[in-house]
Design a protein around this motif. Structure first.
Motif, PDB file in Angstrom:
ATOM      1  N   ALA A  24       0.868  -1.181   0.000  1.00 13.30           N
ATOM      2  CA  ALA A  24       0.000   0.000   0.000  1.00 13.30           C
ATOM      3  C   ALA A  24       0.901   1.226   0.000  1.00 13.30           C
ATOM      4  N   ALA A  25       0.323   2.365  -0.403  1.00 13.06           N
ATOM      5  CA  ALA A  25       1.114   3.600  -0.450  1.00 13.06           C
ATOM      6  C   ALA A  25       0.204   4.816  -0.394  1.00 13.06           C
ATOM      7  N   LYS A  26       0.773   5.907   0.102  1.00 11.98           N
ATOM      8  CA  LYS A  26       0.122   7.217   0.069  1.00 11.98           C
ATOM      9  C   LYS A  26       1.109   8.208  -0.535  1.00 11.98           C
ATOM     10  N   VAL A  27       0.591   9.138  -1.325  1.00 11.61           N
ATOM     11  CA  VAL A  27       1.434  10.158  -1.940  1.00 11.61           C
ATOM     12  C   VAL A  27       0.822  11.533  -1.660  1.00 11.61           C
ATOM     13  N   LEU A  28       1.671  12.441  -1.232  1.00 10.34           N
ATOM     14  CA  LEU A  28       1.272  13.829  -1.033  1.00 10.34           C
ATOM     15  C   LEU A  28       2.172  14.710  -1.874  1.00 10.34           C
ATOM     16  N   LEU A  29       1.558  15.447  -2.789  1.00  8.00           N
ATOM     17  CA  LEU A  29       2.259  16.455  -3.584  1.00  8.00           C
ATOM     18  C   LEU A  29       1.854  17.814  -3.025  1.00  8.00           C
ATOM     19  N   TYR A  30       2.820  18.633  -2.667  1.00  6.28           N
ATOM     20  CA  TYR A  30       2.476  19.887  -2.009  1.00  6.28           C
ATOM     21  C   TYR A  30       3.270  21.053  -2.594  1.00  6.28           C
ATOM     22  N   SER A  31       2.686  22.235  -2.462  1.00  7.44           N
ATOM     23  CA  SER A  31       3.328  23.453  -2.954  1.00  7.44           C
ATOM     24  C   SER A  31       2.849  24.620  -2.109  1.00  7.44           C
ATOM     25  N   SER A  32       3.748  25.541  -1.793  1.00  7.85           N
ATOM     26  CA  SER A  32       3.355  26.714  -1.023  1.00  7.85           C
ATOM     27  C   SER A  32       4.241  27.895  -1.382  1.00  7.85           C
ATOM     28  N   SER A  33       3.682  29.078  -1.218  1.00  9.99           N
ATOM     29  CA  SER A  33       4.468  30.304  -1.383  1.00  9.99           C
ATOM     30  C   SER A  33       3.960  31.319  -0.383  1.00  9.99           C
ATOM     31  N   ASN A  34       4.859  32.165   0.103  1.00  8.89           N
ATOM     32  CA  ASN A  34       4.444  33.200   1.052  1.00  8.89           C
ATOM     33  C   ASN A  34       5.372  34.398   0.968  1.00  8.89           C
ATOM     34  N   THR A  35       4.821  35.529   1.381  1.00  8.41           N
ATOM     35  CA  THR A  35       5.554  36.792   1.391  1.00  8.41           C
ATOM     36  C   THR A  35       5.369  37.454   2.742  1.00  8.41           C
ATOM     37  N   VAL A  57       6.067  10.374   0.114  1.00  8.05           N
ATOM     38  CA  VAL A  57       5.526   9.045  -0.167  1.00  8.05           C
ATOM     39  C   VAL A  57       5.549   8.227   1.116  1.00  8.05           C
ATOM     40  N   SER A  58       4.385   7.710   1.509  1.00  2.56           N
ATOM     41  CA  SER A  58       4.283   6.819   2.662  1.00  2.56           C
ATOM     42  C   SER A  58       4.275   5.384   2.150  1.00  2.56           C
ATOM     43  N   LEU A  59       5.167   4.568   2.694  1.00  2.04           N
ATOM     44  CA  LEU A  59       5.418   3.213   2.193  1.00  2.04           C
ATOM     45  C   LEU A  59       4.962   2.171   3.203  1.00  2.04           C
ATOM     46  N   TYR A  60       4.120   1.258   2.777  1.00  4.75           N
ATOM     47  CA  TYR A  60       3.653   0.153   3.619  1.00  4.75           C
ATOM     48  C   TYR A  60       4.245  -1.127   3.031  1.00  4.75           C
ATOM     49  N   VAL A  61       5.270  -1.653   3.720  1.00  8.60           N
ATOM     50  CA  VAL A  61       6.075  -2.744   3.160  1.00  8.60           C
ATOM     51  C   VAL A  61       6.140  -3.895   4.164  1.00  8.60           C
ATOM     52  N   ASP A  62       5.490  -5.012   3.856  1.00  9.01           N
ATOM     53  CA  ASP A  62       5.582  -6.224   4.681  1.00  9.01           C
ATOM     54  C   ASP A  62       5.295  -5.936   6.157  1.00  9.01           C
ATOM     55  N   GLY A  63       4.237  -5.181   6.420  1.00 14.64           N
ATOM     56  CA  GLY A  63       3.861  -4.872   7.796  1.00 14.64           C
ATOM     57  C   GLY A  63       4.682  -3.773   8.434  1.00 14.64           C
ATOM     58  N   ARG A 163      -3.467  14.724  -2.879  1.00 13.44           N
ATOM     59  CA  ARG A 163      -3.261  13.479  -2.135  1.00 13.44           C
ATOM     60  C   ARG A 163      -3.803  12.285  -2.904  1.00 13.44           C
ATOM     61  N   LEU A 164      -3.039  11.203  -2.837  1.00 17.66           N
ATOM     62  CA  LEU A 164      -3.461   9.919  -3.401  1.00 17.66           C
ATOM     63  C   LEU A 164      -3.239   8.836  -2.365  1.00 17.66           C
ATOM     64  N   ILE A 165      -4.190   7.914  -2.253  1.00 13.65           N
ATOM     65  CA  ILE A 165      -4.041   6.754  -1.368  1.00 13.65           C
ATOM     66  C   ILE A 165      -4.418   5.518  -2.185  1.00 13.65           C
ATOM     67  N   SER A 166      -3.617   4.486  -2.061  1.00 11.85           N
ATOM     68  CA  SER A 166      -3.714   3.364  -2.993  1.00 11.85           C
ATOM     69  C   SER A 166      -4.998   2.556  -2.878  1.00 11.85           C
ATOM     70  N   ASN A 167      -5.738   2.690  -1.792  1.00 14.96           N
ATOM     71  CA  ASN A 167      -7.004   1.945  -1.712  1.00 14.96           C
ATOM     72  C   ASN A 167      -8.214   2.809  -2.053  1.00 14.96           C
TER      73      ASN A 167
END
Length: 439
Positions: A24-35, A57-63, A163-167
Motif C-alpha cells: 500500500a502507499a500514500k502520496v502527497l504532492l504539495y506546494s506553497s508560497s508566502n511573502t 511518499v508513505s510506504l507500507y512494506v511487509d507490515g 493526495r493519493l491513497i492506494s485503496n
C-alpha cells in the motif's frame, strides 16, 4: 501551483511504489508560497519571500511503515529514491497498526466549493503590500509622545496539496490567506516598556480589514500604563477573545489520539462524562464557506462532518486517527478538528465586564504551562482589575493556578464576540472563583 503534469507524476510514483514491493502507499504532492514584509516605524526592516514544494511518499512494506520526502521531481531520480526508501523500510520493526483507513470513510467528492482560494493572490503588486503595512504603522506613529517604536507587517500565503491513497482516495486542496498586524512599544514608568499588538487576517484580500489596526494596538498598550499586582485571592475571571484559545488549547490537546494512546491526557476515559459546565458547548463545524480551517477531508482523506465535541459540558468525542485507533483497539474518528465554534451568549466583552462586581479581565498570558496528564496549570497573566463593573486598575505580574477540568466546570458565561478570522471561534469567557496570586 500544482500542474496536471505534477499530478501525473504523483500517480506514477504511487504505482511505481506498488510495483516495487509496497502493499500500500500514500502520496502527497504539495506546494506553497508566502511573502512577509516587516516594517519598523514605517521603514522596511525585513523582506522574506519563499516558495517550496515537494513529494512525500508513505510506504507500507511487509507490515512495516516508512515515509520519504523529496523536492526533486525528476522521474529517474524518483525511481532510485523510492526503491531505496522501500529497501530501508524493510529494516524497520513491524507495526500492525500501520494500515490504511477504511475506504468507506474517505471523502467521495461532489460537494460545493468552500471558496478558500483568492484568484487575486498572484496579481497583487508588492508595492501595494508594503503600502498596507506602512499605513498600519502610521496610525500609531506620532500619536503619543510615549511611543518608542511601532512594528507593522504584511503577510500572505498560498498553499496547495494533492493526495493519493492506494485503496481509493484522490483529493486536492488550495487556499490563500492574508494578514496585517501592528505592535506598539511605549515608555512606561521607570524602566517599564509595555507593548501590545493587534492583527487582522482573511482568506481574501478584499475582505481583509486594513484600517484601525495600528490605532487598536496603540489603544491597547496605553491602557497598560500603571500596571501593578493586586491582592491575591479568588476572582471572577473574564478572558478576552484574543486570548481564550490559550485556555482551550490544553483541552483540545487532551482529546488527541496520540495523547490518549500514550495515556498522557487528563481527559482519558472521560468520554460521555460531564467535564465542564452547562455553558461549555463546542462544535467542530468544518464546512463553513470562506472560513479558516474549512475542509471536506483531513490529512488521511477521511470525510469531515459536523460533530459536537462538548455538549453542555459533556465530552462527546475524541480525535483519533487510524493509527492510534489501531494501537488502542477502538474505532477511529478523525485526526483533528477543523473549525471550533463555541456557543455564544448575548453580550460583548464590555457587557460581560459591566455585570461583574469584583473580578479580573485577562488580556494577555505571559508564560506558564499546563500538565497534560493531570490538567493542573499555572499561567502568568496581565489585564485589568474589575470593580463595580468598571476597569479600575491595569494589572500584571500575577499568576492564575488551578486544574483544567475545575476551570471549565466554573465557566458561567460566554460572550457574543468570537474573532471570525481564526479557525477557533471562541468568544470572551467568564469563569467563577479562579485563584489569582499577586500581593
Amino acid at each position: 501551483m500544482i500542474t496536471d503534469n505534477n499530478k501525473k507524476l504523483a500517480q506514477w510514483a504511487m504505482d511505481y511504489a506498488l510495483r516495487n514491493g509496497c502493499q500500500a502507499a500514500k502520496v502527497l504532492l504539495y506546494s506553497s508560497s508566502n511573502t512577509s514584509f516587516e516594517l519598523r516605524d514605517a521603514k522596511m526592516e525585513t523582506l522574506q519571500q519563499a516558495t517550496e514544494g515537494g513529494l512525500n511518499v508513505s510506504l507500507y512494506v511487509d507490515g512495516r511503515y516508512g515515509s520519504i520526502s523529496t523536492n526533486r521531481l525528476d522521474r529517474k531520480e524518483l525511481e532510485t529514491f523510492i526503491k531505496n526508501g522501500i529497501d530501508s523500510t524493510r529494516y524497520l520493526a513491524e507495526d500492525k497498526a500501520r494500515v490504511l483507513p477504511d475506504p468507506e470513510r474517505y471523502y467521495k467528492g461532489g460537494k460545493p466549493d468552500l471558496q478558500l482560494s483568492d484568484s487575486k493572490f498572484s496579481s497583487i503588486d508588492p508595492d501595494d503590500k508594503v503600502a498596507l503595512a506602512k499605513a498600519v504603522a502610521e496610525e500609531a506613529m506620532g500619536k503619543d509622545d510615549r511611543v518608542i517604536s511601532v512594528s507593522s507587517s504584511y503577510n500572505d500565503g498560498e498553499n496547495a496539496a494533492y493526495r493519493l491513497i492506494s485503496n481509493g482516495f484522490e483529493g486536492e486542496t488550495k487556499n490563500t490567506w492574508y494578514s496585517l498586524s501592528a505592535s506598539v512599544t511605549i515608555k512606561g514608568e521607570g524602566e517599564a516598556r509595555p507593548s501590545s499588538y493587534w492583527y487582522e487576517s482573511s482568506l481574501y484580500i478584499d475582505d481583509l480589514i486594513k484600517k484601525g489596526i495600528g490605532q487598536k494596538a496603540l489603544e491597547r498598550v496605553l491602557r497598560k500604563l500603571g500596571q501593578k499586582k493586586v491582592q491575591s485571592g479568588k476572582y471572577t475571571m473574564v478572558v478576552d477573545p484574543m486570548n481564550t484559545g490559550r485556555l482551550l488549547g490544553p483541552l483540545m490537546s487532551a482529546l488527541n489520539g496520540g495523547a490518549l494512546q500514550q495515556k498522557n491526557s487528563f481527559l482519558l476515559n472521560k468520554l460521555h462524562e460531564k467535564v465542564g459546565s452547562d455553558r461549555l458547548t463546542l462544535t467542530d463545524d468544518p464546512h463553513l464557506v470562506k472560513a479558516f480551517g474549512a475542509r471536506y477531508f483531513d490529512n488521511e482523506g477521511i470525510a469531515t462532518e459536523r460533530r459536537a465535541i462538548f455538549d453542555r459540558g459533556v465530552l462527546n468525542t475524541y480525535f483519533i486517527d487510524t493509527y492510534n485507533a489501531g494501537k488502542m483497539e477502538v474505532d477511529p474518528t478523525i485526526s483533528s478538528a477543523s473549525i471550533l465554534v463555541m456557543n455564544t451568549g448575548n453580550k460583548n466583552l464590555e457587557g460581560l465586564v459591566a455585570d461583574i462586581d469584583k473580578g479580573i479581565l485577562v488580556t494577555g498570558f505571559n508564560g506558564g504551562n499546563c500538565n497534560s496528564s493531570t490538567g493542573d496549570f499555572s499561567y502568568g497573566i496581565e489585564g485589568f482589575l474589575i470593580e463595580g463593573g468598571k476597569l479600575t486598575q491595569p494589572v500584571s505580574e500575577m499568576n492564575i493556578t488551578g486544574n483544567m477540568i475545575t476551570l471549565w466546570s466554573s465557566l458561567v458565561e460566554t460572550g457574543n464576540d468570537p474573532r471570525l478570522n481564526s479557525s477557533w471561534r471562541i468568544p470572551s469567557l467568564v469563569f467563577e472563583g479562579v485563584d489569582f496570586s499577586g500581593l
